[in-house]
Design a protein around this motif. Structure first.
Motif, PDB file in Angstrom:
ATOM      1  N   ASP A  12      39.468  66.683   8.567  1.00 48.37           N
ATOM      2  CA  ASP A  12      40.416  66.612   9.700  1.00 48.37           C
ATOM      3  C   ASP A  12      39.800  66.271  11.139  1.00 48.37           C
ATOM      4  O   ASP A  12      40.336  65.880  12.125  1.00 48.37           O
ATOM      5  CB  ASP A  12      41.327  67.752   9.686  1.00 48.37           C
ATOM      6  CG  ASP A  12      40.359  69.021   9.888  1.00 48.37           C
ATOM      7  OD1 ASP A  12      39.271  69.115   9.407  1.00 48.37           O
ATOM      8  OD2 ASP A  12      40.968  70.102  10.400  1.00 48.37           O
ATOM      9  N   ALA A  13      38.545  66.926  11.270  1.00 44.22           N
ATOM     10  CA  ALA A  13      37.793  66.658  12.480  1.00 44.22           C
ATOM     11  C   ALA A  13      37.662  65.302  12.658  1.00 44.22           C
ATOM     12  O   ALA A  13      37.589  64.489  13.863  1.00 44.22           O
ATOM     13  CB  ALA A  13      36.349  67.355  12.581  1.00 44.22           C
ATOM     14  N   SER A  14      37.346  64.448  11.623  1.00 45.79           N
ATOM     15  CA  SER A  14      36.979  63.034  12.028  1.00 45.79           C
ATOM     16  C   SER A  14      38.243  62.324  12.236  1.00 45.79           C
ATOM     17  O   SER A  14      38.253  61.304  12.753  1.00 45.79           O
ATOM     18  CB  SER A  14      36.434  62.474  10.550  1.00 45.79           C
ATOM     19  OG  SER A  14      34.995  63.002  10.292  1.00 45.79           O
ATOM     20  N   ARG A  15      39.329  62.556  11.435  1.00 53.09           N
ATOM     21  CA  ARG A  15      40.398  62.054  11.980  1.00 53.09           C
ATOM     22  C   ARG A  15      40.869  62.207  13.463  1.00 53.09           C
ATOM     23  O   ARG A  15      41.378  61.325  13.957  1.00 53.09           O
ATOM     24  CB  ARG A  15      41.624  62.462  10.848  1.00 53.09           C
ATOM     25  CG  ARG A  15      41.743  61.883   9.590  1.00 53.09           C
ATOM     26  CD  ARG A  15      42.633  62.187   8.947  1.00 53.09           C
ATOM     27  NE  ARG A  15      43.180  63.688   8.526  1.00 53.09           N
ATOM     28  CZ  ARG A  15      42.505  64.132   7.743  1.00 53.09           C
ATOM     29  NH1 ARG A  15      41.696  63.743   6.935  1.00 53.09           N
ATOM     30  NH2 ARG A  15      42.805  65.620   7.680  1.00 53.09           N
ATOM     31  N   ASN A  16      40.820  63.291  13.811  1.00 53.83           N
ATOM     32  CA  ASN A  16      41.044  63.938  15.073  1.00 53.83           C
ATOM     33  C   ASN A  16      40.307  63.108  15.945  1.00 53.83           C
ATOM     34  O   ASN A  16      40.701  62.492  16.993  1.00 53.83           O
ATOM     35  CB  ASN A  16      40.755  65.286  15.283  1.00 53.83           C
ATOM     36  CG  ASN A  16      41.900  66.102  14.793  1.00 53.83           C
ATOM     37  OD1 ASN A  16      43.098  65.702  14.443  1.00 53.83           O
ATOM     38  ND2 ASN A  16      41.743  67.307  14.516  1.00 53.83           N
ATOM     39  N   ALA A  17      39.006  62.798  15.844  1.00 50.91           N
ATOM     40  CA  ALA A  17      37.949  62.047  16.871  1.00 50.91           C
ATOM     41  C   ALA A  17      38.646  60.581  16.894  1.00 50.91           C
ATOM     42  O   ALA A  17      38.509  60.117  17.927  1.00 50.91           O
ATOM     43  CB  ALA A  17      36.510  62.108  16.198  1.00 50.91           C
ATOM     44  N   ALA A  18      38.948  60.147  15.647  1.00 49.53           N
ATOM     45  CA  ALA A  18      39.556  58.829  15.662  1.00 49.53           C
ATOM     46  C   ALA A  18      40.747  58.620  16.450  1.00 49.53           C
ATOM     47  O   ALA A  18      40.808  57.718  17.202  1.00 49.53           O
ATOM     48  CB  ALA A  18      39.504  58.190  14.016  1.00 49.53           C
ATOM     49  N   ARG A  19      41.835  59.657  16.221  1.00 43.96           N
ATOM     50  CA  ARG A  19      42.877  59.286  16.902  1.00 43.96           C
ATOM     51  C   ARG A  19      42.554  59.686  18.173  1.00 43.96           C
ATOM     52  O   ARG A  19      43.378  58.981  19.260  1.00 43.96           O
ATOM     53  CB  ARG A  19      43.911  60.681  16.538  1.00 43.96           C
ATOM     54  CG  ARG A  19      44.238  60.360  15.002  1.00 43.96           C
ATOM     55  CD  ARG A  19      45.475  60.996  14.540  1.00 43.96           C
ATOM     56  NE  ARG A  19      45.826  62.346  15.027  1.00 43.96           N
ATOM     57  CZ  ARG A  19      45.871  63.651  14.417  1.00 43.96           C
ATOM     58  NH1 ARG A  19      45.567  63.525  13.112  1.00 43.96           N
ATOM     59  NH2 ARG A  19      46.086  64.582  15.261  1.00 43.96           N
ATOM     60  N   LEU A  20      41.717  60.460  18.850  1.00 48.34           N
ATOM     61  CA  LEU A  20      41.400  60.633  20.232  1.00 48.34           C
ATOM     62  C   LEU A  20      40.759  59.422  20.821  1.00 48.34           C
ATOM     63  O   LEU A  20      41.198  59.058  21.966  1.00 48.34           O
ATOM     64  CB  LEU A  20      40.265  61.721  20.235  1.00 48.34           C
ATOM     65  CG  LEU A  20      41.056  63.150  20.386  1.00 48.34           C
ATOM     66  CD1 LEU A  20      39.911  64.215  20.098  1.00 48.34           C
ATOM     67  CD2 LEU A  20      41.826  63.419  21.627  1.00 48.34           C
ATOM     68  N   LEU A  21      40.014  58.605  19.930  1.00 46.96           N
ATOM     69  CA  LEU A  21      39.340  57.236  20.513  1.00 46.96           C
ATOM     70  C   LEU A  21      40.684  56.409  20.699  1.00 46.96           C
ATOM     71  O   LEU A  21      40.369  55.603  21.750  1.00 46.96           O
ATOM     72  CB  LEU A  21      38.274  56.968  19.554  1.00 46.96           C
ATOM     73  CG  LEU A  21      36.974  57.517  19.805  1.00 46.96           C
ATOM     74  CD1 LEU A  21      35.895  56.771  18.874  1.00 46.96           C
ATOM     75  CD2 LEU A  21      36.606  57.260  21.231  1.00 46.96           C
ATOM     76  N   ALA A  22      41.365  56.372  19.777  1.00 42.89           N
ATOM     77  CA  ALA A  22      42.361  55.273  19.971  1.00 42.89           C
ATOM     78  C   ALA A  22      43.484  55.594  20.896  1.00 42.89           C
ATOM     79  O   ALA A  22      43.763  54.694  21.835  1.00 42.89           O
ATOM     80  CB  ALA A  22      43.084  55.186  18.456  1.00 42.89           C
ATOM     81  N   ALA A  23      43.662  56.791  20.929  1.00 45.11           N
ATOM     82  CA  ALA A  23      44.567  57.070  21.969  1.00 45.11           C
ATOM     83  C   ALA A  23      44.036  57.041  23.447  1.00 45.11           C
ATOM     84  O   ALA A  23      44.571  56.517  24.497  1.00 45.11           O
ATOM     85  CB  ALA A  23      45.085  58.729  22.177  1.00 45.11           C
ATOM     86  N   ALA A  24      42.660  57.410  23.585  1.00 39.91           N
ATOM     87  CA  ALA A  24      42.042  57.280  24.840  1.00 39.91           C
ATOM     88  C   ALA A  24      41.941  55.519  25.323  1.00 39.91           C
ATOM     89  O   ALA A  24      41.999  55.382  26.551  1.00 39.91           O
ATOM     90  CB  ALA A  24      40.573  57.621  24.849  1.00 39.91           C
ATOM     91  N   ARG A  25      41.697  54.632  24.353  1.00 44.72           N
ATOM     92  CA  ARG A  25      41.740  53.359  24.480  1.00 44.72           C
ATOM     93  C   ARG A  25      43.020  52.892  25.106  1.00 44.72           C
ATOM     94  O   ARG A  25      42.945  52.209  26.086  1.00 44.72           O
ATOM     95  CB  ARG A  25      41.530  52.662  23.242  1.00 44.72           C
ATOM     96  CG  ARG A  25      40.225  51.983  23.012  1.00 44.72           C
ATOM     97  CD  ARG A  25      40.218  51.301  21.592  1.00 44.72           C
ATOM     98  NE  ARG A  25      39.650  49.996  21.476  1.00 44.72           N
ATOM     99  CZ  ARG A  25      38.999  49.212  20.712  1.00 44.72           C
ATOM    100  NH1 ARG A  25      39.124  49.879  19.491  1.00 44.72           N
ATOM    101  NH2 ARG A  25      38.477  48.291  20.783  1.00 44.72           N
ATOM    102  N   GLU A  26      44.066  53.307  24.794  1.00 43.02           N
ATOM    103  CA  GLU A  26      45.313  52.873  25.012  1.00 43.02           C
ATOM    104  C   GLU A  26      45.584  53.599  26.437  1.00 43.02           C
ATOM    105  O   GLU A  26      46.037  52.665  27.355  1.00 43.02           O
ATOM    106  CB  GLU A  26      46.476  53.406  23.995  1.00 43.02           C
ATOM    107  CG  GLU A  26      46.370  52.893  22.544  1.00 43.02           C
ATOM    108  CD  GLU A  26      47.515  53.643  21.936  1.00 43.02           C
ATOM    109  OE1 GLU A  26      48.500  54.485  22.214  1.00 43.02           O
ATOM    110  OE2 GLU A  26      47.511  53.140  20.679  1.00 43.02           O
ATOM    111  N   VAL A  27      45.414  54.936  26.625  1.00 44.99           N
ATOM    112  CA  VAL A  27      45.721  55.365  27.728  1.00 44.99           C
ATOM    113  C   VAL A  27      44.933  54.827  28.938  1.00 44.99           C
ATOM    114  O   VAL A  27      45.406  54.430  30.097  1.00 44.99           O
ATOM    115  CB  VAL A  27      45.648  56.833  27.724  1.00 44.99           C
ATOM    116  CG1 VAL A  27      45.906  57.480  29.264  1.00 44.99           C
ATOM    117  CG2 VAL A  27      46.767  57.469  26.713  1.00 44.99           C
ATOM    118  N   LEU A  28      43.575  54.600  28.777  1.00 41.73           N
ATOM    119  CA  LEU A  28      42.566  54.154  29.546  1.00 41.73           C
ATOM    120  C   LEU A  28      42.813  52.843  30.154  1.00 41.73           C
ATOM    121  O   LEU A  28      43.095  52.295  31.350  1.00 41.73           O
ATOM    122  CB  LEU A  28      41.280  54.303  29.365  1.00 41.73           C
ATOM    123  CG  LEU A  28      40.628  55.430  29.261  1.00 41.73           C
ATOM    124  CD1 LEU A  28      39.345  55.481  28.494  1.00 41.73           C
ATOM    125  CD2 LEU A  28      40.506  56.278  30.343  1.00 41.73           C
ATOM    126  N   ALA A  29      43.418  51.854  29.112  1.00 37.63           N
ATOM    127  CA  ALA A  29      44.177  50.478  29.471  1.00 37.63           C
ATOM    128  C   ALA A  29      45.170  50.542  30.046  1.00 37.63           C
ATOM    129  O   ALA A  29      45.225  49.608  31.001  1.00 37.63           O
ATOM    130  CB  ALA A  29      43.989  49.882  27.982  1.00 37.63           C
TER     131      ALA A  29
END
Length: 191
Positions: A12-29
């Motif tokens: 679940d920690a790995s999934r959360n990290a992956a979701r955070l990276l994907a979300a950060a990519r979108e939001v930062l863009a």
């Protein structure tokens, strides 16, 4: 070290990290490098504490996002090595490289604010990965290229195009670059 820590992060920690990276990519863009952490956490479907557990500082998050962007660019180059058209593959990747430089430069600079040692180490790591990808694509296309063309030549020309104009014009310049580095029968550099 406890048995749990030897196993690595929980699923679940790995999934959360992956979701955070994907979300950060979108939001930062969408919002830029100063986007609010709570917006990123919300988009990822996790709490702020989870975000801070994975990325304690803004710099940590920006480094992870930019490193992920570099990895994606390099993986695309690796997939293109299977192409039956090595010149087409090289220029498809260079097109993506130009877009990467034009759109991700501010992220790379923001990710490495702080000490020069950190910036130098990270830039070296990212530059080495991108250069290695370019070198493999050039080796793959080598029979059709001028014999004196190097990865440094191609990356410098493409970077210059990306940094000097808008994305559409930079992409056009890279297309024009193709004429200059493809071997021409009887040229002095083709011996």
């Amino acid at each position: 070290m406890s048995p749990v820590s030897k196993r690595g992060p929980r699923a679940d920690a790995s999934r959360n990290a992956a979701r955070l990276l994907a979300a950060a990519r979108e939001v930062l863009a969408e919002a830029g490098n100063d986007a609010a952490f709570d917006v990123i956490a919300r988009r990822a479907g996790v709490g702020n504490a989870t975000l801070y557990r994975h990325f304690p500082t803004r710099a940590d998050l920006l480094v992870a996002v930019y490193a992920d962007e570099v990895t994606t660019l390099c993986e695309r180059g690796t997939r293109l090595l299977d192409s039956a058209d090595p010149i087409g593959a090289l220029f498809a990747w260079l097109d993506e490289f130009v877009v990467h430089i034009a759109t991700k430069r501010a992220l790379a600079l923001a990710a490495t604010e702080g000490t020069n040692e950190r910036r130098t180490a990270l830039f070296h790591q990212w530059h080495a990965a991108i250069t290695s990808t370019a070198e493999r694509l050039i080796r793959h296309a080598r029979p059709a290229l001028r014999s004196d063309v190097t990865a440094t030549d191609v990356l410098t020309l493409a970077s210059g195009a990306a940094l000097s104009t808008d994305i559409a014009h930079a992409r056009r310049l890279v297309t024009m670059l193709r004429t200059g580095i493809v071997a021409q029968p009887g040229s002095a550099t083709d011996d």
